[in-house]
Design an enzyme around this catalytic site. Sequence first.
Site, PDB file in Angstrom:
ATOM      1  N   ARG A 189      -0.492  -2.545  -3.458  1.00  0.00           N
ATOM      2  CA  ARG A 189      -1.044  -1.257  -3.907  1.00  0.00           C
ATOM      3  C   ARG A 189      -2.054  -0.667  -2.920  1.00  0.00           C
ATOM      4  NH1 ARG A 189      -3.010   1.191  -8.946  1.00  0.00           N
ATOM      5  NH2 ARG A 189      -5.218   1.650  -8.870  1.00  0.00           N
ATOM      6  N   GLU A 218       1.180  11.265 -13.034  1.00  0.00           N
ATOM      7  CA  GLU A 218       1.643   9.880 -13.127  1.00  0.00           C
ATOM      8  C   GLU A 218       3.115  10.011 -13.495  1.00  0.00           C
ATOM      9  OE1 GLU A 218       0.206   7.005 -12.548  1.00  0.00           O
ATOM     10  OE2 GLU A 218      -1.890   7.586 -12.328  1.00  0.00           O
ATOM     11  N   HIS A 233      -1.211   5.077  -3.364  1.00  0.00           N
ATOM     12  CA  HIS A 233      -0.927   3.723  -3.834  1.00  0.00           C
ATOM     13  C   HIS A 233       0.433   3.301  -3.309  1.00  0.00           C
ATOM     14  CE1 HIS A 233      -4.008   4.279  -7.270  1.00  0.00           C
ATOM     15  NE2 HIS A 233      -4.525   3.571  -6.283  1.00  0.00           N
ATOM     16  N   GLU A 239       3.910   2.793  -5.290  1.00  0.00           N
ATOM     17  CA  GLU A 239       4.424   3.859  -6.149  1.00  0.00           C
ATOM     18  C   GLU A 239       5.409   4.714  -5.357  1.00  0.00           C
ATOM     19  OE1 GLU A 239       0.720   5.550  -7.548  1.00  0.00           O
ATOM     20  OE2 GLU A 239       0.121   3.639  -8.439  1.00  0.00           O
ATOM     21  N   HIS A 243       1.329  10.050  -8.394  1.00  0.00           N
ATOM     22  CA  HIS A 243       1.249   8.606  -8.650  1.00  0.00           C
ATOM     23  C   HIS A 243       2.374   8.213  -9.597  1.00  0.00           C
ATOM     24  CE1 HIS A 243      -2.954   7.798  -7.165  1.00  0.00           C
ATOM     25  NE2 HIS A 243      -2.977   9.116  -7.201  1.00  0.00           N
TER      26      HIS A 243
END
Length: 452
Positions: free
Chosen positions: A267, A411, A211, A214, A336
């Site tokens: 993204r 994440e 992504h 990020e 991420h």
Amino acid sequence: MSIICYPWKIAGLTIRARPIRTWTYSQEIYCSVFLQPVTMEILRTICLLILAVVHADRATYDKYQVRRVVPESQEQLEVLRDLEKNSNGLSFWVGPSRVQKAVDIMVPPHMLPQFDEIMASLNLRSEVYIKNVQHLIDTERPKVRPRADFGWTDYYSLDAIYAWLDSLVETYPEVLIPITVGRTYEGRQIRGVKLSFKEGNRGVILEGGIHAREWISPATVTYILNKLLTSQDPVMQDLVQSFDYYVFPSVNPDGYVYTHTTDRMWRKTRSQGGNRCFGADANRNFDFHWLEIGASSSPCSDTYAGSAPFSEIETRVLSEYLTSIADQFDAYLTFHSYSQLLLFPYGHNNDNVSNYDELLALGQAAVSALANNNGTQYAVGNIYSTIYPTSGVSMDWVRGVFNTPYTYSWELRDKGNHGFLLPADQIIDTAEETLVSLIVILRHAKEKLGRN
Ligand SMILES: [Zn+2]
């Protein structure tokens, strides 16, 4: 590009002890004016013109807010889902998943009154989480950019990351092999390295940057690679000997470049499928329960799954490369942001993978070690129940197709105060605590699988 405007040097006029006014237009242009008001206005105009030229084609997010909403009923949840699907202009940073789960929505200034009306009609309270997205973009990177090579005090461009990989291969030719898995839609290389201290090792794969926005992901992955190469810690050295590491800091290079040049909040990939919207969500494009849930069939959506499984050249070449070494790796680890979660398969349903208990317990041990570093708290669980139902993600494809035993997705920081715009001065702490959790996972994998 860096432009510093020192008007007092241009004009050679009296310098006052302190600035009359200071303007910070962006991270990249900083203009302090110490001059008499009339001269100051002229120079201010010059600075604005320079700014206009430099940023002419760059998306801005001035006064865009990120609102956090927690749906308390199924009805509220459904309306939020509907908004995500059909609203032009709202951007869901964290989409609606279930009742009582926070949803983060970026709202443009012109839509704020309408947004507030909708929330009021739903009896939903929305909290301002980020007051001005552009301000965070402008302050994300250090004011004075470090001139030295990689130091993880700033976010780096794709070119800088690739130049750094080249320098590593030059410095450690006995243990590092460059890898190019293929080219992107716009023709860039998707590059990585293989780190191998001995023959016959099984592999660990680190995937970053799928992504584009990020940025903490490539930063963390490169930090970990550097530590794998340079750490004197005996535990690290043992792990470096015991596995081969395939490290890909940015598997969506077109998107990453686009976030640096044009739109910080991009993204997806940058493919053009014959409609007015660009790109697909590469992490919804893998051929595993593709488009079943938590992905969109609308090309303009941020979670557009693509026109078909592996429609994106980036996921296709990566999957081909992974298939070619599938019998050689034990772990697939992806990075991420944001939310501070450690996730494992699956996303398409809540069924337990065969080693669910092991992955959960190991994940909990990993985040407990992570928290010991800086107190950063993570939650652990499968994708479906911990973040939101979703399908076509790379980790699930690896697990589902190759049955790789250790597959996790981080994440990374934070929990929404900066969202995707984590300040660069948090890179090192973030990467360091992440490495601690990674070590817990790899030590367990080594022992359990008898790797040495
Ligand atoms: Zn992501």
